[in-house]
Design a protein around this motif. Structure first.
Motif, PDB file in Angstrom:
ATOM      1  N   THR A  92      32.249  32.651  -4.852  1.00  0.00           N
ATOM      2  CA  THR A  92      32.149  33.264  -3.532  1.00  0.00           C
ATOM      3  C   THR A  92      32.595  34.713  -3.620  1.00  0.00           C
ATOM      4  OG1 THR A  92      34.351  32.507  -2.943  1.00  0.00           O
ATOM      5  CG2 THR A  92      32.515  31.102  -2.295  1.00  0.00           C
ATOM      6  N   LEU A  93      32.126  35.480  -2.669  1.00  0.00           N
ATOM      7  CA  LEU A  93      32.422  36.904  -2.601  1.00  0.00           C
ATOM      8  C   LEU A  93      33.121  37.177  -1.284  1.00  0.00           C
ATOM      9  CD1 LEU A  93      31.940  39.718  -3.921  1.00  0.00           C
ATOM     10  CD2 LEU A  93      29.794  39.819  -2.645  1.00  0.00           C
ATOM     11  N   LEU A 108      35.166  47.313  -0.845  1.00  0.00           N
ATOM     12  CA  LEU A 108      36.231  46.684  -1.635  1.00  0.00           C
ATOM     13  C   LEU A 108      36.037  45.171  -1.516  1.00  0.00           C
ATOM     14  CD1 LEU A 108      39.200  48.886  -0.407  1.00  0.00           C
ATOM     15  CD2 LEU A 108      37.891  49.135  -2.509  1.00  0.00           C
ATOM     16  N   MET A 109      35.698  44.527  -2.651  1.00  0.00           N
ATOM     17  CA  MET A 109      35.367  43.101  -2.645  1.00  0.00           C
ATOM     18  C   MET A 109      36.125  42.370  -3.745  1.00  0.00           C
ATOM     19  SD  MET A 109      31.298  43.247  -1.926  1.00  0.00           S
ATOM     20  CE  MET A 109      30.913  44.626  -2.953  1.00  0.00           C
ATOM     21  N   ARG A 110      36.168  41.065  -3.602  1.00  0.00           N
ATOM     22  CA  ARG A 110      36.846  40.222  -4.588  1.00  0.00           C
ATOM     23  C   ARG A 110      36.011  38.961  -4.810  1.00  0.00           C
ATOM     24  NH1 ARG A 110      42.572  39.706  -3.067  1.00  0.00           N
ATOM     25  NH2 ARG A 110      42.766  41.580  -4.291  1.00  0.00           N
ATOM     26  N   LEU A 111      35.818  38.635  -6.102  1.00  0.00           N
ATOM     27  CA  LEU A 111      35.147  37.378  -6.457  1.00  0.00           C
ATOM     28  C   LEU A 111      36.171  36.248  -6.450  1.00  0.00           C
ATOM     29  CD1 LEU A 111      32.876  38.592  -9.380  1.00  0.00           C
ATOM     30  CD2 LEU A 111      32.133  37.817  -7.140  1.00  0.00           C
ATOM     31  N   SER A 112      35.737  35.042  -6.149  1.00  0.00           N
ATOM     32  CA  SER A 112      36.663  33.902  -6.055  1.00  0.00           C
ATOM     33  C   SER A 112      37.280  33.520  -7.393  1.00  0.00           C
ATOM     34  CB  SER A 112      35.957  32.696  -5.443  1.00  0.00           C
ATOM     35  OG  SER A 112      34.878  32.299  -6.271  1.00  0.00           O
ATOM     36  N   ASN A 113      36.652  33.878  -8.506  1.00  0.00           N
ATOM     37  CA  ASN A 113      37.185  33.494  -9.816  1.00  0.00           C
ATOM     38  C   ASN A 113      38.049  34.577 -10.450  1.00  0.00           C
ATOM     39  OD1 ASN A 113      35.224  35.325 -10.445  1.00  0.00           O
ATOM     40  ND2 ASN A 113      34.249  34.090 -12.030  1.00  0.00           N
ATOM     41  N   VAL A 126      27.776  43.132  -8.191  1.00  0.00           N
ATOM     42  CA  VAL A 126      29.066  42.466  -8.130  1.00  0.00           C
ATOM     43  C   VAL A 126      28.797  40.975  -8.317  1.00  0.00           C
ATOM     44  CG1 VAL A 126      29.034  42.455  -5.597  1.00  0.00           C
ATOM     45  CG2 VAL A 126      31.170  42.046  -6.797  1.00  0.00           C
ATOM     46  N   GLY A 127      29.110  40.484  -9.512  1.00  0.00           N
ATOM     47  CA  GLY A 127      28.794  39.093  -9.836  1.00  0.00           C
ATOM     48  C   GLY A 127      27.297  38.895  -9.790  1.00  0.00           C
ATOM     49  N   PRO A 128      26.827  37.831  -9.148  1.00  0.00           N
ATOM     50  CA  PRO A 128      25.380  37.619  -9.042  1.00  0.00           C
ATOM     51  C   PRO A 128      24.750  38.354  -7.853  1.00  0.00           C
ATOM     52  CG  PRO A 128      26.544  35.700  -8.246  1.00  0.00           C
ATOM     53  CD  PRO A 128      27.588  36.650  -8.752  1.00  0.00           C
ATOM     54  N   TRP A 129      25.497  39.185  -7.166  1.00  0.00           N
ATOM     55  CA  TRP A 129      24.984  39.890  -5.993  1.00  0.00           C
ATOM     56  C   TRP A 129      24.839  41.382  -6.282  1.00  0.00           C
ATOM     57  CZ3 TRP A 129      29.108  36.404  -5.450  1.00  0.00           C
ATOM     58  CH2 TRP A 129      28.792  35.206  -4.800  1.00  0.00           C
ATOM     59  N   ARG A 130      23.941  42.013  -5.535  1.00  0.00           N
ATOM     60  CA  ARG A 130      23.765  43.456  -5.601  1.00  0.00           C
ATOM     61  C   ARG A 130      24.012  43.998  -4.202  1.00  0.00           C
ATOM     62  NH1 ARG A 130      19.561  46.788  -4.540  1.00  0.00           N
ATOM     63  NH2 ARG A 130      18.170  45.042  -4.246  1.00  0.00           N
ATOM     64  N   VAL A 131      24.819  45.083  -4.099  1.00  0.00           N
ATOM     65  CA  VAL A 131      25.143  45.679  -2.807  1.00  0.00           C
ATOM     66  C   VAL A 131      23.907  46.429  -2.316  1.00  0.00           C
ATOM     67  CG1 VAL A 131      26.648  47.282  -1.574  1.00  0.00           C
ATOM     68  CG2 VAL A 131      27.568  45.892  -3.436  1.00  0.00           C
ATOM     69  N   VAL A 132      23.437  46.068  -1.108  1.00  0.00           N
ATOM     70  CA  VAL A 132      22.232  46.660  -0.537  1.00  0.00           C
ATOM     71  C   VAL A 132      22.585  47.717   0.507  1.00  0.00           C
ATOM     72  CG1 VAL A 132      20.112  46.176   0.771  1.00  0.00           C
ATOM     73  CG2 VAL A 132      20.930  44.556  -0.938  1.00  0.00           C
ATOM     74  N   GLU A 133      23.582  47.419   1.359  1.00  0.00           N
ATOM     75  CA  GLU A 133      23.911  48.331   2.456  1.00  0.00           C
ATOM     76  C   GLU A 133      25.393  48.224   2.782  1.00  0.00           C
ATOM     77  OE1 GLU A 133      22.515  49.191   7.062  1.00  0.00           O
ATOM     78  OE2 GLU A 133      22.074  47.270   6.127  1.00  0.00           O
ATOM     79  N   ILE A 134      26.015  49.354   3.104  1.00  0.00           N
ATOM     80  CA  ILE A 134      27.405  49.390   3.548  1.00  0.00           C
ATOM     81  C   ILE A 134      27.434  50.099   4.891  1.00  0.00           C
ATOM     82  CG2 ILE A 134      29.738  50.206   3.058  1.00  0.00           C
ATOM     83  CD1 ILE A 134      29.028  50.184   0.087  1.00  0.00           C
ATOM     84  N   THR A 135      27.965  49.423   5.929  1.00  0.00           N
ATOM     85  CA  THR A 135      28.121  50.016   7.259  1.00  0.00           C
ATOM     86  C   THR A 135      29.601  50.128   7.589  1.00  0.00           C
ATOM     87  OG1 THR A 135      28.006  47.887   8.381  1.00  0.00           O
ATOM     88  CG2 THR A 135      25.914  49.035   8.004  1.00  0.00           C
ATOM     89  N   VAL A 141      24.669  42.101   0.978  1.00  0.00           N
ATOM     90  CA  VAL A 141      24.445  41.872  -0.447  1.00  0.00           C
ATOM     91  C   VAL A 141      23.203  41.013  -0.624  1.00  0.00           C
ATOM     92  CG1 VAL A 141      26.862  42.108  -1.122  1.00  0.00           C
ATOM     93  CG2 VAL A 141      25.996  39.879  -0.478  1.00  0.00           C
ATOM     94  N   GLN A 142      22.561  41.167  -1.769  1.00  0.00           N
ATOM     95  CA  GLN A 142      21.367  40.385  -2.086  1.00  0.00           C
ATOM     96  C   GLN A 142      21.658  39.550  -3.323  1.00  0.00           C
ATOM     97  OE1 GLN A 142      17.920  42.740  -2.977  1.00  0.00           O
ATOM     98  NE2 GLN A 142      16.526  41.014  -2.629  1.00  0.00           N
ATOM     99  N   SER A 143      21.398  38.242  -3.243  1.00  0.00           N
ATOM    100  CA  SER A 143      21.647  37.344  -4.373  1.00  0.00           C
ATOM    101  C   SER A 143      20.518  37.469  -5.381  1.00  0.00           C
ATOM    102  CB  SER A 143      21.783  35.902  -3.888  1.00  0.00           C
ATOM    103  OG  SER A 143      20.571  35.475  -3.316  1.00  0.00           O
TER     104      SER A 143
END
Length: 158
Positions: A92-93, A108-113, A126-135, A141-143
């Protein structure tokens, strides 16, 4: 108290002790049939159909020498359990914060592991996700399979 009750109270422990000793002697002393065991000169009766006692003892000694009683080889073989590989825990993210300035936006994000705080910009992985937009209040994020998920500062989960 009456003299009768006083008499019983005085002799009850002695009577109980005598009864216990008599029972113990009856259990531990051999009966009349067991007198042959007490006589050392008497020979034990051997059944005519069964093997001789020496043969039985010799077979037991050979078996004991071949496979000692208290030895590591006496243990049953350990079967290796083939366990199915455990399914990996769901990753999880969590969104911990957003840094906004005129020219830079950082999530600023944190992975569960991992306890590590990750700083990511739009387009970074970030892990299996890609940051698409920051507001101001959320990050999208897109998986890997193309699903879009919004992480709000209040929810913290994709």
């Amino acid at each position: 108290m009456t003299p009768y009750v006083d008499h019983i109270q005085r002799w009850a422990p002695t009577a109980t002790t005598v009864i216990c000793v008599a029972l113990a002697l009856a259990l531990w002393l051999p009966s009349g049939d067991d007198t042959a065991l007490l006589n050392r000169n008497a020979t034990p009766a051997v059944a005519e159909e069964g093997p001789e006692i020496e043969q039985v003892l010799a077979m037991g000694a050979e078996a004991l020498l071949a496979r000692p009683l208290f030895h590591v080889t006496r243990r049953p073989p350990v079967q290796a359990a083939t366990a199915a590989p455990a399914a990996p825990a769901e990753l999880t993210l969590s969104l911990m914060g957003i840094l906004n300035s005129d020219d830079v936006q950082i999530a600023l994000m944190r992975l569960s592991n991992s306890p590590e705080l990750l700083r990511r910009r739009v387009g970074e992985q970030v892990g299996p996700w890609r940051v698409v937009e920051i507001t101001q209040r959320a990050v999208t994020v897109q998986s890997e399979d193309g699903n879009l998920q919004a992480l709000n500062l209040t929810s913290g989960r994709p």
